[in-house]
Scaffold this motif. Structure first.
Motif, PDB file in Angstrom:
ATOM      1  N   ASN A 142      40.238  61.992  16.778  1.00 23.45           N
ATOM      2  CA  ASN A 142      40.552  61.394  15.552  1.00 23.45           C
ATOM      3  C   ASN A 142      42.057  61.231  16.292  1.00 23.45           C
ATOM      4  O   ASN A 142      43.194  60.980  15.493  1.00 23.45           O
ATOM      5  CB  ASN A 142      41.258  62.449  14.056  1.00 23.45           C
ATOM      6  N   LEU A 143      42.630  62.058  17.431  1.00 26.30           N
ATOM      7  CA  LEU A 143      43.823  62.451  17.755  1.00 26.30           C
ATOM      8  C   LEU A 143      44.444  61.188  18.982  1.00 26.30           C
ATOM      9  O   LEU A 143      44.947  61.307  19.685  1.00 26.30           O
ATOM     10  CB  LEU A 143      43.450  63.396  18.978  1.00 26.30           C
ATOM     11  N   GLY A 144      43.138  60.093  19.014  1.00 23.71           N
ATOM     12  CA  GLY A 144      44.085  58.753  19.816  1.00 23.71           C
ATOM     13  C   GLY A 144      42.760  58.808  20.989  1.00 23.71           C
ATOM     14  O   GLY A 144      41.932  59.690  21.355  1.00 23.71           O
ATOM     15  N   ARG A 145      43.102  57.571  21.500  1.00 18.82           N
ATOM     16  CA  ARG A 145      42.402  57.581  22.707  1.00 18.82           C
ATOM     17  C   ARG A 145      42.179  58.045  24.035  1.00 18.82           C
ATOM     18  O   ARG A 145      41.771  58.784  24.666  1.00 18.82           O
ATOM     19  CB  ARG A 145      43.139  55.783  23.371  1.00 18.82           C
ATOM     20  N   GLU A 146      44.001  59.406  24.179  1.00 15.93           N
ATOM     21  CA  GLU A 146      44.422  59.828  24.881  1.00 15.93           C
ATOM     22  C   GLU A 146      43.259  61.193  24.892  1.00 15.93           C
ATOM     23  O   GLU A 146      43.134  61.651  26.012  1.00 15.93           O
ATOM     24  CB  GLU A 146      45.745  60.712  25.420  1.00 15.93           C
TER      25      GLU A 146
END
Length: 275
Positions: free
Chosen positions: A224-228
């Protein structure tokens, strides 16, 4: 200590100590770090001199991914060369540290959330021996490995680590070995000696901030911390050892970072010491 019976006596019924043994997460990187004297291996050796000598070392390596949880329980674990395409000198390495069947049994008994298999076939893979041989080159300290159950999520592994906290009270060094950012498919040979893609550096900075601020829930929910985060952790095996290290942090301990460097564009060597 030169005999197996002496080693077994050394690790059986370990008494509680006044202070906790530190716990580590090591970014192990390339297997070549196992035979090279470089900035990373020098820091591993330096940390070994800076902390108390452990009664034993228990490694949670990215390279022992199993169904269920297992622990090495043989007298003398073999050195596993689980890689290809490297110089013969790397394949020639033998790290002859003993194991400790008694400590394996004790550790298995501490874990109540699942049945732990006592393994007599695995040994020490390169996530373990490439690091530990720099820390304890005399191979005079028992080394065991605890596997990572690939059917479970990060929260499960974080909580499982808490069950073996007592080992820290008995002088056992618990060491997670992987890499926070690890995407070999995107590796750049032009940056092999240093440098990272923007997304890798951004994600590594995010991981470091969360670690230092004890935001363990966010780290466990890394998807859930993003695409990276998805680029940094395309598969979880190199990240999950960090969950064991964080799960072993008590309420008052601070974390510190070392070997904080990106290599190959898509891999970071960033490591964590607690205690």
């Amino acid at each position: 200590m030169s005999t197996l019976s002496q080693f077994n006596k050394f690790t059986s019924d370990l008494p509680l100590q006044d202070s906790l043994m530190p716990v580590l997460f090591i970014g192990h990187g390339s297997p070549m770090n196992g035979i090279e004297d470089n900035e990373f291996s020098a820091k591993w050796a330096g940390i070994a001199k800076d902390i108390p000598q452990p009664k034993a070392v228990l490694v949670v390596s990215a390279h022992w991914f199993t169904k269920g949880t297992h622990i090495t329980a043989m007298d003398f674990p073999r050195t596993i060369h689980d890689f290809g395409g490297f110089p013969q000198a790397l394949f020639d390495v033998d790290y002859p540290a003993p194991g400790s069947p008694s400590l394996a049994l004790e550790t298995a008994g501490l874990i109540r959330s699942t049945q732990v298999g006592l393994d007599h076939d695995w040994g020490l893979d390169h996530g373990a021996w490439t690091v530990v041989r720099h820390m304890y080159p005399n191979a005079n300290i028992p080394v065991l490995q605890l596997s990572i159950d690939y059917t479970k999520d990060a929260v499960y592994h974080y909580n499982l680590a808490k069950e073996i906290f007592e080992l820290r009270k008995k002088g056992v060094l618990i060491l997670g070995s992987g890499n926070m950012v690890h995407n070999l498919r995107m590796m750049s040979w032009e940056m092999i000696h240093g440098g990272g893609y923007d997304w890798a550096l951004e994600m590594n900075d995010k991981f470091k901030s969360l670690i230092l601020n004890r935001e363990h829930q966010q780290l466990a929910d890394y998807r859930n911390l993003g695409r990276e985060a998805i680029l940094a952790i395309p598969t979880p095996e190199h990240y999950l050892p960090l969950m064991y290290t964080l799960g072993l942090q008590n309420g008052t301990e601070e974390a510190s970072l070392f070997n904080d460097k990106a290599v190959g564009g898509s891999l970071t060597m960033t490591s964590v010491r607690i205690g």
